[in-house]
Design an enzyme around this catalytic site. Structure first.
Site, PDB file in Angstrom:
ATOM      1  CD  GLU A   1      -3.091   0.769  -0.147  1.00  0.00           C
ATOM      2  OE1 GLU A   1      -3.007   1.771  -0.626  1.00  0.00           O
ATOM      3  OE2 GLU A   1      -3.600  -0.316  -0.057  1.00  0.00           O
TER       4      GLU A   1
ATOM      5  CD  GLU B   1      -2.405   5.722  -6.111  1.00  0.00           C
ATOM      6  OE1 GLU B   1      -2.823   6.766  -5.415  1.00  0.00           O
ATOM      7  OE2 GLU B   1      -3.333   4.774  -6.466  1.00  0.00           O
TER       8      GLU B   1
ATOM      9  CE  LYS C   1      -1.972   8.227 -10.576  1.00  0.00           C
ATOM     10  NZ  LYS C   1      -3.020   9.262 -10.304  1.00  0.00           N
ATOM     11  CG  ASP C   2      -5.474   1.005 -13.515  1.00  0.00           C
ATOM     12  OD1 ASP C   2      -5.663   1.723 -12.671  1.00  0.00           O
ATOM     13  OD2 ASP C   2      -6.055   0.900 -14.649  1.00  0.00           O
TER      14      ASP C   2
END
Length: 122
Positions: free
Chosen positions: A65, A72, A90-91
């Protein structure tokens, strides 16, 4: 690299953890889930080996995370426009978090299955 810069790096790392925990909704969710799992493991007195697997899973999810958050931020810094490559980056990072979270769920099932069956008389 002097002592001051070495010890300062711990402060910078702590600031990164604090930032992720206070600003990222998913990090808060993962942190709460980790706390619940830790309390449950303590109450159920799981074995040392089971603790290691739980802590590994928790660490992997929180780390993934944080990498996602960092990636990001860099993508947003580099590209203010919506770009297909930014979306891919990002994905893909979000997918890495999903994979680690799925692993953590499997670990949780394996670790808690027997103690819960024993607790509830199965």
């Amino acid at each position: 690299m002097g002592k001051k810069s070495f010890f300062s790096s711990f402060g910078f790392a702590a600031e990164g953890i604090r930032y992720a925990m206070t600003t990222q909704r998913n990090m808060k969710v993962h942190g709460l889930a980790a706390l619940i799992v830790i309390v449950a493991a303590a109450v159920l007195q799981v074995s040392t080996m089971r603790w290691l697997f739980l802590l590994l899973a928790i660490t992997l999810v929180l780390t993934a995370e944080m990498f996602n958050t960092a990636l990001e931020a860099v993508v947003d810094l580099v590209s203010s426009d919506i770009h297909p490559l930014a979306k891919i980056a990002k994905d893909t990072a979000a997918g890495a978090v999903l994979l680690t979270a799925a692993f953590a769920v499997v670990v949780g099932i394996v670790v808690f299955y027997r103690p819960l069956v024993e607790l509830f008389g199965g």
